[in-house]
Motif scaffolding. Structure first.
Motif, short mmCIF file in Angstrom:
data_model
loop_
_atom_site.label_atom_id
_atom_site.label_comp_id
_atom_site.label_asym_id
_atom_site.label_seq_id
_atom_site.Cartn_x
_atom_site.Cartn_y
_atom_site.Cartn_z
N VAL A 11 0.84 -1.19 0.00
CA VAL A 11 0.00 0.00 0.00
C VAL A 11 0.88 1.24 0.00
CG1 VAL A 11 -0.21 -0.04 2.53
CG2 VAL A 11 -1.87 1.25 1.17
N LEU A 12 0.46 2.23 -0.77
CA LEU A 12 1.07 3.56 -0.74
C LEU A 12 0.07 4.50 -0.10
CD1 LEU A 12 3.26 5.67 -1.51
CD2 LEU A 12 2.02 5.96 -3.69
N VAL A 13 0.45 5.10 1.02
CA VAL A 13 -0.38 6.07 1.71
C VAL A 13 0.14 7.46 1.38
CG1 VAL A 13 -1.14 6.95 3.95
CG2 VAL A 13 -0.87 4.48 3.60
N GLY A 14 -0.72 8.35 0.99
CA GLY A 14 -0.31 9.73 0.73
C GLY A 14 -1.34 10.68 1.33
N GLY A 15 -0.94 11.58 2.22
CA GLY A 15 0.35 11.77 2.83
C GLY A 15 0.33 11.29 4.29
N LEU A 16 1.32 11.77 5.04
CA LEU A 16 1.48 11.32 6.41
C LEU A 16 0.50 11.99 7.36
CD1 LEU A 16 2.99 9.72 8.55
CD2 LEU A 16 4.78 11.49 8.53
N GLY B 291 -0.97 11.02 11.01
CA GLY B 291 -0.59 9.63 11.12
C GLY B 291 -1.71 8.62 11.25
N PHE B 292 -2.97 9.03 11.17
CA PHE B 292 -4.07 8.10 11.35
C PHE B 292 -4.00 6.92 10.38
CE2 PHE B 292 -6.58 11.75 13.23
CZ PHE B 292 -6.74 11.18 14.48
N SER B 293 -3.80 7.19 9.09
CA SER B 293 -3.82 6.13 8.08
C SER B 293 -2.63 5.19 8.26
CB SER B 293 -3.82 6.72 6.67
OG SER B 293 -4.98 7.49 6.45
N LEU B 294 -1.45 5.74 8.53
CA LEU B 294 -0.27 4.91 8.77
C LEU B 294 -0.48 4.00 9.96
CD1 LEU B 294 2.65 3.97 8.58
CD2 LEU B 294 3.32 6.05 9.82
N VAL B 295 -0.97 4.56 11.07
CA VAL B 295 -1.18 3.76 12.27
C VAL B 295 -2.17 2.62 12.00
CG1 VAL B 295 -2.15 3.81 14.61
CG2 VAL B 295 -0.55 5.58 13.88
N ARG B 296 -3.21 2.92 11.25
CA ARG B 296 -4.19 1.89 10.93
C ARG B 296 -3.57 0.78 10.11
NH1 ARG B 296 -8.75 0.41 13.43
NH2 ARG B 296 -10.42 -0.24 12.01
N ILE C 72 4.35 -1.02 3.50
CA ILE C 72 3.55 0.17 3.77
C ILE C 72 4.43 1.38 3.46
CG2 ILE C 72 2.25 1.48 5.48
CD1 ILE C 72 1.96 -1.18 7.05
N ALA C 73 4.22 2.01 2.32
CA ALA C 73 4.98 3.20 1.95
C ALA C 73 4.10 4.43 2.18
CB ALA C 73 5.42 3.13 0.49
N VAL C 74 4.71 5.50 2.68
CA VAL C 74 3.99 6.75 2.93
C VAL C 74 4.70 7.87 2.21
CG1 VAL C 74 3.10 8.33 4.67
CG2 VAL C 74 3.30 5.89 5.21
N ALA C 75 4.00 8.55 1.31
CA ALA C 75 4.57 9.69 0.59
C ALA C 75 4.20 10.98 1.31
CB ALA C 75 4.05 9.73 -0.85
N GLU C 76 5.22 11.74 1.72
CA GLU C 76 5.00 13.02 2.40
C GLU C 76 6.01 14.02 1.89
OE1 GLU C 76 3.84 16.06 3.87
OE2 GLU C 76 2.64 14.37 4.60
N CYS D 260 -3.84 4.68 -1.10
CA CYS D 260 -4.75 5.32 -0.15
C CYS D 260 -4.35 6.79 -0.06
CB CYS D 260 -4.66 4.65 1.22
SG CYS D 260 -5.28 2.96 1.23
N LEU D 261 -5.10 7.66 -0.72
CA LEU D 261 -4.68 9.04 -0.93
C LEU D 261 -5.51 10.02 -0.12
CD1 LEU D 261 -4.11 8.89 -4.79
CD2 LEU D 261 -2.63 8.08 -2.92
#
Length: 240
Positions: free
Chosen positions: A82-87, A90-95, A105-109, A158-159
């Motif tokens: 999954v690519l989460v954008g953005g940080l 932190g709700f989405s990352l924590v989930r 789990i990659a997060v683009a910020e 997940c944007l």
């Protein structure tokens, strides 16, 4: 980017600011995209960009839905990426980090300040465990440019970088939701992969744009609210 009910996953989020409590600026940075500010308002932490309120730690139901709905829309493939954008806060990352099924789990910020507020600042109280998860990687990059360039494919995108397709943080983000931007999202998904986009309100026009961009199974999921317009997650699948 929601501001509704308390989130039990975030310490202190259940206590909102008292009447007349003024916000306190904890840090203010000037970056390539303008000014970003971290404030404390009572027990809440808030992020402000170029004078516009983006998000706080008061509620994460819709951000959790963003991740949950994407995972639920995938087939039974093992360890989907999954690519989460953005940080954000932190709700989405924590989930995502709290769900064993996810693989990478990659997060683009794009804002270095926001990453630092998580790594060494107050937001680390919420995300330290998720950031330490070996599956997690922070990509310090502009999401729109990253998706339009060559790179790996993900099973889910997940944007959540704006208040919705029609309410962007800055003009440059509009390129994420036009025909070229959606085509880029489609190409960065694996066959059968899912695009999930957070929005502060439903957008039938965006749903039509997703269909025109070649996505299938286009639908929305809403976060129930007592009154007003609900936050939604737009979902769409790349054909298998």
């Amino acid at each position: 980017m929601s501001t509704a009910l308390p989130d039990e996953e975030f310490p202190g989020a259940r206590f909102g600011p008292g009447p007349g409590t003024p916000p306190v600026v904890l840090d203010r940075r000037e970056g390539p995209y303008g000014e970003v500010v971290l404030r404390r308002h009572g027990d809440l932490l808030q992020i402000i960009a170029n004078g516009t309120f983006l998000m706080d730690t008061s509620d994460g139901r819709s951000e959790r839905l963003l991740v949950d709905a994407a995972l639920g829309a995938l087939d039974g493939r093992p360890a989907p990426s999954v690519l989460v954008g953005g940080l954000g806060v932190g709700f989405s990352l924590v989930r995502a980090a709290g769900q064993e099924r996810w693989g990478r789990i990659a997060v683009a910020e794009r804002e270095d300040a926001i990453v630092e507020w998580h790594r060494t600042g107050p937001l680390g109280a919420y995300t330290a465990r998720a950031l330490a998860d070996p599956r997690t990687e922070i990509l310090r990059t502009d999401l729109v440019a990253y998706l339009r360039g060559p790179g790996e494919r993900f099973d889910a995108l997940c944007l959540d970088i704006d208040n919705g397709p029609g309410w962007t943080v800055d003009a440059g983000n509009g390129g994420l939701y036009d025909a070229a931007g959606l085509a880029a999202c489609r190409e960065r998904l694996t066959p059968g992969g899912v695009l999930a986009v957070w929005s502060a309100q439903p957008s039938p026009a965006f749903g039509e744009a997703l269909r025109n961009a070649g996505f299938q199974g286009v639908r929305t999921e809403e976060v129930p609210v007592a009154r007003g317009v609900p936050d939604v997650v737009h979902l769409a699948l790349r054909p298998a």
